[in-house]
Each structure stands twice: as C-alpha cells, then as structure tokens.
Design a protein around this motif. Structure first.
Motif, PDB file in Angstrom:
ATOM      1  N   LEU A 165       0.848  -1.192   0.000  1.00  9.50           N
ATOM      2  CA  LEU A 165       0.000   0.000   0.000  1.00  9.50           C
ATOM      3  C   LEU A 165       0.882   1.240   0.000  1.00  9.50           C
ATOM      4  O   LEU A 165       1.823   1.335   0.801  1.00  9.50           O
ATOM      5  CB  LEU A 165      -0.891   0.022   1.250  1.00  9.50           C
ATOM      6  N   ASP A 166       0.579   2.153  -0.873  1.00  9.82           N
ATOM      7  CA  ASP A 166       1.289   3.424  -0.882  1.00  9.82           C
ATOM      8  C   ASP A 166       0.917   4.222   0.371  1.00  9.82           C
ATOM      9  O   ASP A 166      -0.155   4.029   0.943  1.00  9.82           O
ATOM     10  CB  ASP A 166       0.907   4.207  -2.146  1.00  9.82           C
ATOM     11  N   ARG A 167       1.799   5.134   0.761  1.00  5.80           N
ATOM     12  CA  ARG A 167       1.531   5.956   1.956  1.00  5.80           C
ATOM     13  C   ARG A 167       0.164   6.659   1.878  1.00  5.80           C
ATOM     14  O   ARG A 167      -0.560   6.748   2.869  1.00  5.80           O
ATOM     15  CB  ARG A 167       2.692   6.963   2.101  1.00  5.80           C
ATOM     16  N   LYS A 168      -0.213   7.136   0.684  1.00  2.00           N
ATOM     17  CA  LYS A 168      -1.517   7.814   0.530  1.00  2.00           C
ATOM     18  C   LYS A 168      -2.666   6.881   0.921  1.00  2.00           C
ATOM     19  O   LYS A 168      -3.633   7.295   1.537  1.00  2.00           O
ATOM     20  CB  LYS A 168      -1.732   8.234  -0.937  1.00  2.00           C
ATOM     21  N   VAL A 169      -2.543   5.610   0.508  1.00  2.32           N
ATOM     22  CA  VAL A 169      -3.586   4.628   0.796  1.00  2.32           C
ATOM     23  C   VAL A 169      -3.614   4.324   2.293  1.00  2.32           C
ATOM     24  O   VAL A 169      -4.671   4.241   2.916  1.00  2.32           O
ATOM     25  CB  VAL A 169      -3.339   3.337  -0.013  1.00  2.32           C
ATOM     26  N   VAL A 170      -2.414   4.174   2.875  1.00  2.79           N
ATOM     27  CA  VAL A 170      -2.329   3.900   4.317  1.00  2.79           C
ATOM     28  C   VAL A 170      -2.991   5.035   5.093  1.00  2.79           C
ATOM     29  O   VAL A 170      -3.773   4.794   6.019  1.00  2.79           O
ATOM     30  CB  VAL A 170      -0.852   3.728   4.748  1.00  2.79           C
ATOM     31  N   ASP A 171      -2.702   6.274   4.705  1.00  2.00           N
ATOM     32  CA  ASP A 171      -3.295   7.404   5.423  1.00  2.00           C
ATOM     33  C   ASP A 171      -4.814   7.421   5.282  1.00  2.00           C
ATOM     34  O   ASP A 171      -5.526   7.771   6.225  1.00  2.00           O
ATOM     35  CB  ASP A 171      -2.691   8.728   4.922  1.00  2.00           C
ATOM     36  N   ALA A 172      -5.313   7.016   4.109  1.00  2.00           N
ATOM     37  CA  ALA A 172      -6.773   6.957   3.933  1.00  2.00           C
ATOM     38  C   ALA A 172      -7.369   5.862   4.814  1.00  2.00           C
ATOM     39  O   ALA A 172      -8.384   6.075   5.494  1.00  2.00           O
ATOM     40  CB  ALA A 172      -7.107   6.702   2.463  1.00  2.00           C
ATOM     41  N   ILE A 173      -6.735   4.690   4.831  1.00  2.00           N
ATOM     42  CA  ILE A 173      -7.273   3.580   5.633  1.00  2.00           C
ATOM     43  C   ILE A 173      -7.180   3.902   7.125  1.00  2.00           C
ATOM     44  O   ILE A 173      -8.054   3.529   7.910  1.00  2.00           O
ATOM     45  CB  ILE A 173      -6.537   2.275   5.293  1.00  2.00           C
ATOM     46  N   LYS A 174      -6.137   4.652   7.502  1.00  2.00           N
ATOM     47  CA  LYS A 174      -5.979   5.008   8.924  1.00  2.00           C
ATOM     48  C   LYS A 174      -7.133   5.868   9.425  1.00  2.00           C
ATOM     49  O   LYS A 174      -7.411   5.930  10.618  1.00  2.00           O
ATOM     50  CB  LYS A 174      -4.657   5.758   9.138  1.00  2.00           C
ATOM     51  N   GLN A 175      -7.793   6.561   8.494  1.00  2.00           N
ATOM     52  CA  GLN A 175      -8.939   7.382   8.910  1.00  2.00           C
ATOM     53  C   GLN A 175     -10.195   6.554   9.130  1.00  2.00           C
ATOM     54  O   GLN A 175     -11.178   7.038   9.681  1.00  2.00           O
ATOM     55  CB  GLN A 175      -9.239   8.439   7.846  1.00  2.00           C
ATOM     56  N   MET A 176     -10.186   5.312   8.671  1.00  2.00           N
ATOM     57  CA  MET A 176     -11.371   4.466   8.810  1.00  2.00           C
ATOM     58  C   MET A 176     -11.213   3.662  10.087  1.00  2.00           C
ATOM     59  O   MET A 176     -10.524   2.660  10.125  1.00  2.00           O
ATOM     60  CB  MET A 176     -11.490   3.552   7.583  1.00  2.00           C
ATOM     61  N   ARG A 177     -11.851   4.133  11.159  1.00  2.00           N
ATOM     62  CA  ARG A 177     -11.606   3.529  12.466  1.00  2.00           C
ATOM     63  C   ARG A 177     -12.694   2.532  12.856  1.00  2.00           C
ATOM     64  O   ARG A 177     -12.925   2.305  14.042  1.00  2.00           O
ATOM     65  CB  ARG A 177     -11.488   4.614  13.543  1.00  2.00           C
ATOM     66  N   GLU A 178     -13.384   1.932  11.881  1.00  2.00           N
ATOM     67  CA  GLU A 178     -14.442   1.005  12.283  1.00  2.00           C
ATOM     68  C   GLU A 178     -13.869  -0.207  13.021  1.00  2.00           C
ATOM     69  O   GLU A 178     -12.753  -0.635  12.772  1.00  2.00           O
ATOM     70  CB  GLU A 178     -15.242   0.552  11.056  1.00  2.00           C
ATOM     71  N   ARG A 179     -14.658  -0.694  13.968  1.00  2.00           N
ATOM     72  CA  ARG A 179     -14.230  -1.789  14.837  1.00  2.00           C
ATOM     73  C   ARG A 179     -14.186  -3.122  14.119  1.00  2.00           C
ATOM     74  O   ARG A 179     -13.289  -3.922  14.297  1.00  2.00           O
ATOM     75  CB  ARG A 179     -15.241  -1.948  15.983  1.00  2.00           C
ATOM     76  N   HIS A 180     -15.219  -3.373  13.343  1.00  2.00           N
ATOM     77  CA  HIS A 180     -15.316  -4.655  12.645  1.00  2.00           C
ATOM     78  C   HIS A 180     -14.696  -4.449  11.277  1.00  2.00           C
ATOM     79  O   HIS A 180     -15.296  -3.852  10.397  1.00  2.00           O
ATOM     80  CB  HIS A 180     -16.766  -5.103  12.549  1.00  2.00           C
TER      81      HIS A 180
END
Ligand code: UDP
Ligand code: MG
Length: 318
Positions: A165-180
């Motif tokens: 994953l590129d850093r841009k993608v990681v930063d986007a996924i890091k914003q998704m804090r869903e539990r499940h």
C-alpha cells in the motif's frame, strides 16, 4: 526517544503464536531487503501471543534496529493487528505479510517494482495454494465469490492481506476507524490505482492455522455487513414474496370453498405456514441484530487495541 526516520518500506507482520516462524521470517525479509538496497523497517505486531512469541519479538527488536515490536495487551484479532502496524508504520509504502511465511517475502521486490511504476495498491493474487485442505480452499473460493456478488466494492478475487500500500492509501485507511474491520474491502473501497501480482501461496512453515472455521465465518460476516445492506433487504424481498403468495391464495381458496371443495382443511398446513413465517421472522431479527450489535460497538467508540509496548507513533489521530 530519538526521532524515527521514515524508511522506504514498512513491512508489517501480525503475529499470534508464531514462535517457530519468527526467526525465519526475519531472516528472509532481511535477506530480500538487503538485496534491494531500500531502507526498511519490520513491524512485528504481537497479537496477544501466549507461546513465547513476545519474547522472541522483543529479542529481535534488540538485536536488529530494523525490527520494531508492537506488543498488544491481549489478542485483538488479525485485522486489528494489521491496523496497528499501519498506525505505527512510517514507510513511503507498506507491505502486509503473514508471519507464517505462506506469503513469500521474496515477492516483495515484485510488489515494489509495480509500485514504482505508479500503482498505489499492489495486491498479491494466489495463483496456487499448497498445504491447505480442500475445505479451506472451497470455503475461501465461495467466500470471495459471494462477497463480490453482494457488496458494492470490487474486492479482487483470491487475494489475501498480502499486499503493498502506498503511503496515501495507508493514510486513507488510517482514517477508517471502524471496529469490525475487513481490510481487503477497505483497501478496495479507497480506490486508487490497483494492480495484482500472481504468486504461489506456500504451505505454512510451522504451526497450525489461527483461522478456524468459526473465525473465518466471523470475518465473512464482517465483510458482508461492512460493505452491504443486502442481508437486511432479504427480509423485504421475503415479505413481498409471502404477501404476494397469500394475495394469490386468498381468491383461489374462496373460489374453491364456494364451489363446494373442502380445500386446505387440517392443522398441518396451518402449522407449517406458521412455523415457516416464524422462522423467517426470527432469521430477519437475527440479521438486524448483527447490524444493531455492530452499531452499538461503534457507538462505544473504544480504542481499536491496547498496547503494552510500542515504538513512537507517527501523528496523533485516533
Ligand atoms: N493472526 C493474528 N491474530 C489472530 C489470528 C491470526 O495476528 O487472532 C496472524 C497469524 O499469526 C498470521 C496471520 O494472522 O501471521 C494469518 O493467520 P493464519 O496463517 O493462521 O491464517 P490462514 O493463512 O490460515 O488463513
Ligand atoms: Mg497462514
């Protein structure tokens, strides 16, 4: 604590009781990364191991400065362990890899090569699998096909969490804090330029799978509920179907009775109809329960994981 320098590549391995695999993983990753010459860090996320993996990880962290231990306070699950790895990673790109060496570290240069061509998500596609039961392969195949049929996101078939994953993608996924969490779905949801690289999935080097059927089923339910309302709509469809059937049946039965037929007498038919509809209603309630329970978990907004020990964490979101 000294400031960490962002390396080119962060490699994340979630670890749950993988003691026998750790030194081999470290050796193979080290060898591959040395051959590429890129700077790297290896985040070993200990997901509440109880077999002594923790001590091995800490020892590796002491002897090799590339290794960064993230030690959870208990088992939080594979997807959360990978998430913690993303949170603590600094690399310009991140590679998620299983600790059991089913995903060959030797593929990393191929993933990196595609990334350098401009792809932001490079996922490894399982062209072949070794050492897994036909049941695991069959359920996995069914699962991927079901997901792609009923969810809105296009999750590539036969991919696992082994990907770059590129850093841009990681930063986007890091914003998704869903539990499940279903990271494969989340990585597809964010979009970006994606490409697959085929590989042969090896058998486990040591130890047994940490994904028994029960856990796979939970992950499948998480994937479905996380990306689709389809299960909720089933109740609507069934409701229309049974209402439609009875609308047809009412005039037919009336006509038959008027003509003197003793049609549909007896308790059996009534009982079957009641049991059938009762069952359908309970199942619909259960499906709603899955969504409501997940809503409740999100509303509590607890942290995704608790760490006992971890490196300095970039940023302070969450
Ligand atoms: N894993 C984890 N927490 C868990 C279960 C698994 O961190 O609760 C890790 C495990 O150590 C391995 C990876 O997730 O590195 C994939 O698990 P496994 O190999 O058992 O899954 P399979 O390949 O059989 O699907
Ligand atoms: Mg495995």
């Amino acid at each position: 604590m000294p400031q960490r320098h962002p390396p080119t590549l962060s490699i994340i391995a979630p670890i749950y009781n993988e003691r026998e695999n750790l030194s081999e993983l470290h050796r193979r990753v080290g060898k591959v990364m040395k051959s590429t010459g890129d700077s790297w860090e290896l985040l070993l996320v200990d997901d509440g191991s109880t077999d002594g993996s923790t001590e091995v990880i800490l020892a590796l962290g002491k002897s090799d400065k590339h290794v960064l231990p993230v030690i959870f306070a208990r088992n939080f699950g594979h997807q959360v362990a990978v998430t913690a790895g993303l949170d603590y990673s600094l690399g310009q790109a991140v590679v998620v890899i299983d600790a059991d060496l089913q995903d060959p570290p030797e593929l990393i240069p191929d993933l990196v090569a595609r990334w350098r061509e401009g792809y932001e998500v490079v996922y490894a596609v399982r062209a072949e699998r070794e050492g897994e039961t036909w049941f695991k392969k069959a359920t996995a195949a069914l699962f991927y096909r079901l997901i792609s049929r009923i969810t809105d996101v296009k999750i590539p078939l036969d991919t696992g969490d082994f990907r770059l994953l590129d850093r841009k993608v990681v930063d986007a996924i890091k914003q998704m804090r869903e539990r499940h969490r279903f990271l494969r779905g989340m990585a597809a949801w964010v979009g970006f330029r994606q490409v697959g690289v085929p590989y042969r999935r090896a058998a486990r080097t040591a130890g047994a799978t940490k994904y028994p059927f029960r856990k796979m089923l939970r992950l499948a339910i998480t994937a479905v509920t996380g990306f689709s309302y389809f299960p909720l709509q089933i109740a609507t469809y069934l409701g229309f179907l049974s209402a439609g059937l009875s609308a047809l049946a009412i005039p037919i039965v009336i006509a038959l009775r008027l003509a003197g037929h003793q049609a549909f007498l007896g308790q059996a038919t009534t009982l079957i109809a009641v049991l059938f509809l009762g069952g359908v209603q309970l199942i619909s309630l259960g499906i709603m329960g899955e969504y409501v329970g997940r809503l409740y978990d999100e509303a509590k907004a607890r942290p995704l994981y608790v760490v006992r020990q971890a490196p300095e964490r970039p940023g302070t979101d969450d």
